[in-house]
Design a protein around this motif. Sequence first.
Motif, PDB file in Angstrom:
ATOM      1  N   LYS A 278    -119.997  -6.839  34.007  1.00 29.02           N
ATOM      2  CA  LYS A 278    -118.314  -6.434  33.026  1.00 29.02           C
ATOM      3  C   LYS A 278    -118.022  -5.461  33.005  1.00 29.02           C
ATOM      4  CE  LYS A 278    -119.564  -4.401  29.238  1.00 29.02           C
ATOM      5  NZ  LYS A 278    -118.785  -3.404  28.315  1.00 29.02           N
ATOM      6  N   ASN A 279    -119.191  -3.537  33.164  1.00 28.35           N
ATOM      7  CA  ASN A 279    -117.368  -2.980  33.071  1.00 28.35           C
ATOM      8  C   ASN A 279    -116.615  -2.644  34.786  1.00 28.35           C
ATOM      9  OD1 ASN A 279    -118.319  -2.011  30.747  1.00 28.35           O
ATOM     10  ND2 ASN A 279    -120.354  -0.933  31.253  1.00 28.35           N
ATOM     11  N   ILE A 280    -117.638  -2.880  35.723  1.00 27.80           N
ATOM     12  CA  ILE A 280    -116.685  -3.095  36.738  1.00 27.80           C
ATOM     13  C   ILE A 280    -115.550  -4.024  36.348  1.00 27.80           C
ATOM     14  CG2 ILE A 280    -116.539  -3.385  39.396  1.00 27.80           C
ATOM     15  CD1 ILE A 280    -119.244  -3.426  39.186  1.00 27.80           C
ATOM     16  N   VAL A 281    -115.892  -5.316  36.057  1.00 27.39           N
ATOM     17  CA  VAL A 281    -114.026  -6.061  36.007  1.00 27.39           C
ATOM     18  C   VAL A 281    -113.912  -5.665  34.905  1.00 27.39           C
ATOM     19  CG1 VAL A 281    -113.847  -8.436  34.758  1.00 27.39           C
ATOM     20  CG2 VAL A 281    -115.913  -8.233  36.413  1.00 27.39           C
ATOM     21  N   ALA A 282    -114.017  -4.842  34.092  1.00 25.29           N
ATOM     22  CA  ALA A 282    -113.012  -3.750  32.738  1.00 25.29           C
ATOM     23  C   ALA A 282    -111.812  -3.253  33.313  1.00 25.29           C
ATOM     24  CB  ALA A 282    -113.734  -3.614  31.853  1.00 25.29           C
ATOM     25  N   LEU A 283    -112.204  -2.137  34.320  1.00 25.89           N
ATOM     26  CA  LEU A 283    -111.728  -2.017  34.791  1.00 25.89           C
ATOM     27  C   LEU A 283    -110.270  -2.255  36.021  1.00 25.89           C
ATOM     28  CD1 LEU A 283    -114.483   0.894  36.472  1.00 25.89           C
ATOM     29  CD2 LEU A 283    -112.505   0.989  34.588  1.00 25.89           C
ATOM     30  N   ALA A 284    -110.584  -3.866  36.017  1.00 28.66           N
ATOM     31  CA  ALA A 284    -109.885  -3.787  36.982  1.00 28.66           C
ATOM     32  C   ALA A 284    -108.981  -4.845  35.797  1.00 28.66           C
ATOM     33  CB  ALA A 284    -110.399  -5.556  37.442  1.00 28.66           C
ATOM     34  N   ALA A 285    -109.412  -4.851  34.806  1.00 24.57           N
ATOM     35  CA  ALA A 285    -108.556  -5.664  33.465  1.00 24.57           C
ATOM     36  C   ALA A 285    -107.954  -4.669  33.401  1.00 24.57           C
ATOM     37  CB  ALA A 285    -109.006  -6.408  32.574  1.00 24.57           C
ATOM     38  N   GLY A 286    -108.431  -3.685  33.481  1.00 30.81           N
ATOM     39  CA  GLY A 286    -106.954  -2.456  32.977  1.00 30.81           C
ATOM     40  C   GLY A 286    -106.038  -2.152  33.950  1.00 30.81           C
ATOM     41  N   PHE A 287    -106.891  -2.035  35.111  1.00 34.12           N
ATOM     42  CA  PHE A 287    -105.259  -1.908  35.969  1.00 34.12           C
ATOM     43  C   PHE A 287    -104.430  -2.927  36.267  1.00 34.12           C
ATOM     44  CE2 PHE A 287    -109.266   0.149  38.993  1.00 34.12           C
ATOM     45  CZ  PHE A 287    -108.988   0.758  38.810  1.00 34.12           C
ATOM     46  N   VAL A 288    -104.791  -4.284  36.473  1.00 36.29           N
ATOM     47  CA  VAL A 288    -103.656  -4.928  36.153  1.00 36.29           C
ATOM     48  C   VAL A 288    -102.562  -4.789  35.040  1.00 36.29           C
ATOM     49  CG1 VAL A 288    -104.624  -6.876  37.778  1.00 36.29           C
ATOM     50  CG2 VAL A 288    -104.838  -7.153  35.534  1.00 36.29           C
ATOM     51  N   ASP A 289    -103.351  -4.990  33.695  1.00 36.89           N
ATOM     52  CA  ASP A 289    -102.644  -4.891  32.166  1.00 36.89           C
ATOM     53  C   ASP A 289    -101.147  -3.307  31.938  1.00 36.89           C
ATOM     54  OD1 ASP A 289    -101.996  -5.623  29.646  1.00 36.89           O
ATOM     55  OD2 ASP A 289    -103.462  -4.916  29.264  1.00 36.89           O
ATOM     56  N   GLY A 290    -102.444  -2.209  32.890  1.00 37.32           N
ATOM     57  CA  GLY A 290    -101.485  -1.263  33.374  1.00 37.32           C
ATOM     58  C   GLY A 290     -99.912  -1.122  34.460  1.00 37.32           C
ATOM     59  N   ARG A 291    -100.530  -1.966  35.130  1.00 34.99           N
ATOM     60  CA  ARG A 291     -99.195  -2.447  36.211  1.00 34.99           C
ATOM     61  C   ARG A 291     -98.752  -3.176  35.450  1.00 34.99           C
ATOM     62  NH1 ARG A 291     -95.965  -2.230  39.112  1.00 34.99           N
ATOM     63  NH2 ARG A 291     -95.926  -2.092  41.429  1.00 34.99           N
ATOM     64  N   GLY A 292     -98.487  -3.720  34.489  1.00 39.20           N
ATOM     65  CA  GLY A 292     -97.965  -4.357  33.799  1.00 39.20           C
ATOM     66  C   GLY A 292     -97.779  -5.919  34.480  1.00 39.20           C
ATOM     67  N   TRP A 293     -98.797  -7.165  34.549  1.00 39.32           N
ATOM     68  CA  TRP A 293     -98.601  -7.776  34.988  1.00 39.32           C
ATOM     69  C   TRP A 293     -99.105  -8.938  34.290  1.00 39.32           C
ATOM     70  CZ3 TRP A 293    -101.348  -7.283  39.754  1.00 39.32           C
ATOM     71  CH2 TRP A 293    -100.502  -6.428  41.015  1.00 39.32           C
ATOM     72  N   GLY A 294     -99.438  -8.439  32.848  1.00 37.82           N
ATOM     73  CA  GLY A 294     -99.668  -9.539  31.454  1.00 37.82           C
ATOM     74  C   GLY A 294    -101.013 -10.250  31.590  1.00 37.82           C
ATOM     75  N   ASP A 295    -100.907 -11.007  30.405  1.00 38.64           N
ATOM     76  CA  ASP A 295    -102.353 -12.102  30.297  1.00 38.64           C
ATOM     77  C   ASP A 295    -102.746 -12.646  31.443  1.00 38.64           C
ATOM     78  OD1 ASP A 295    -102.591 -10.200  28.116  1.00 38.64           O
ATOM     79  OD2 ASP A 295    -101.258 -11.879  26.866  1.00 38.64           O
ATOM     80  N   ASN A 296    -101.891 -13.420  32.250  1.00 37.65           N
ATOM     81  CA  ASN A 296    -102.045 -14.445  33.023  1.00 37.65           C
ATOM     82  C   ASN A 296    -103.364 -13.810  34.013  1.00 37.65           C
ATOM     83  OD1 ASN A 296    -101.170 -16.280  31.817  1.00 37.65           O
ATOM     84  ND2 ASN A 296     -98.774 -16.380  32.833  1.00 37.65           N
ATOM     85  N   ALA A 297    -102.440 -12.501  34.154  1.00 31.69           N
ATOM     86  CA  ALA A 297    -103.517 -11.396  35.653  1.00 31.69           C
ATOM     87  C   ALA A 297    -104.684 -11.134  35.264  1.00 31.69           C
ATOM     88  CB  ALA A 297    -102.928 -10.880  36.262  1.00 31.69           C
ATOM     89  N   LYS A 298    -104.528 -10.707  33.711  1.00 31.21           N
ATOM     90  CA  LYS A 298    -106.072 -10.612  33.367  1.00 31.21           C
ATOM     91  C   LYS A 298    -106.385 -11.354  33.160  1.00 31.21           C
ATOM     92  CE  LYS A 298    -106.076  -8.397  28.535  1.00 31.21           C
ATOM     93  NZ  LYS A 298    -105.729  -7.838  27.820  1.00 31.21           N
ATOM     94  N   ALA A 299    -106.544 -12.893  32.744  1.00 32.74           N
ATOM     95  CA  ALA A 299    -107.645 -13.689  32.827  1.00 32.74           C
ATOM     96  C   ALA A 299    -107.564 -14.176  34.401  1.00 32.74           C
ATOM     97  CB  ALA A 299    -106.745 -14.924  32.289  1.00 32.74           C
TER      98      ALA A 299
END
Length: 423
Positions: A278-299
């Motif tokens: 899950k730590n790898i996935v959490a980095l990806a979630a941070g990447f898309v959130d940092g890019r400003g793509w919102g909750d759908n991209a994070k999901a």
Amino acid sequence: MATLGAPTKKHKVTIIGSGNWGSTIAKIVAENTKEHPELFQEEVQMWVYEEDVMVPKDSKHYDSSKGESPQKLTSIINTYHENVKYLPNIALPKNIVANPSVVDAAKGSSILVFNLPHQFIGRISKQLEGNILPYARGISCIKGVNVTESEISLFSEWIGEGLGIYCGALSGANIANEIAQEKWCETTIAYDPPPIDSRVATPTGPSPSASRVNLTITPADEEHRDVLGRISKTKLKALPSEYPPLDHATFKTLFYRPYFHVRMVSDVAGVSLGGALKNIVALAAGFVDGRGWGDNAKAAVMRVGLLEMVKFGKEFFGQTVHTGTFTEESCGVADLITSCSGGRNFRCAKMAVERGVSVDEVEAKELNGQKLQGTSTAKEVNSFLKARGLEAEYPLFTAVLDILEGRNTVDDIPALLARADDD
Ligand SMILES: NC(=O)c1ccc[n+]([C@@H]2O[C@H](COP(=O)([O-])OP(=O)(O)OC[C@H]3O[C@@H](n4cnc5c(N)ncnc54)[C@H](O)[C@@H]3O)[C@@H](O)[C@H]2O)c1
Ligand SMILES: O=P(O)(O)OC[C@H](O)CO
């Protein structure tokens, strides 16, 4: 007076590690050893990686007469009952004793709780070889996997094999700072020791141990082969009858608090892999959130990430892994959700994208010595997949490393994941 056959000894518990989570688990365990004198010695030893630390000026323990002089972290913890560096502003129970010697801290302990960043466990485990009770049992709270190009193993296995003991695993949706403040949450503990005189779990990578028995492989040993064809050479030593049994009930008593609910299971591989991957996935979630793509991209990255976590478990740990551990337990989907919401891997990856700097730079600047596990796990898992030509089958895991190492950018994520959908 003790009745015939009743336990006469109590378990001594040692926590190996004293970071953000190590100190929080020590707090939980020490509260329980005090409440359950029928099972445990009250004093809990906590091994501390010794360092010189300044008490922060905003700490209630700051003493202006001592000025800027640094003090030993063990001395600070034993004097003020607070880990001012890794768990500031949380009162630790007075029955925790900080000890800079891991061998001394673990001496005579029948329960060893391993809780330190995974990059440091190798050296510490080596120091413990031959210096622990042969019938001790361990619980690994480490979120990571032990990977070489040729092998992959769980830290619970690797510790167990190296020390000649059985080691289970604890993992869950457990952000330490929240738990230290006694905000309610759940965790999962996997504990499934083999019968006495049987081999310990599955064997692991190259961890030579004095306690290993040099066995000739017989046809019966073939039953002990795991999915990667490895055979354990360690035999489990029986716990003397003077002790209370080390079973699910005892471990639940050791870790359960009104604010820290515990579910006991047997799937050690599933519990360990959930916490690591899950730590790898959490980095990806941070990447898309940092890019400003919102909750759908994070999901979306969480959905793909969960699928890759289950696939990885099934592919490399076979029948021993239950899909339900990932989809139903705290150590699976719940940990994925919390880690992608407020975990350090998520937060540092998000800040890295927002600031246009590397995740390593953010970690060094923002975490005050705490360590991310996702960056090294992404690299380690990738080296294992690459050696097997399987990178393309794990597009999210692969994309995370490629972004960390500059071969791809966050903007490439949708295309990289879409390509996988077409296959
Ligand atoms: N912090 C959390 O919220 C949390 C929650 C659940 C699980 N975990 C997992 O628990 C494990 C431990 O994490 P943590 O949060 O306690 O650690 P941390 O991130 O606070 O790391 C700092 C610790 O590393 C130690 N350290 C630094 N250099 C060292 C060295 N050279 N050798 C040995 N130790 C050294 C420090 O003394 C300190 O104890 C990790 O696998 C982590 O993924 C963490
Ligand atoms: O802060 P992280 O990203 O290391 O995650 C902490 C815990 O593992 C969350 O369960």
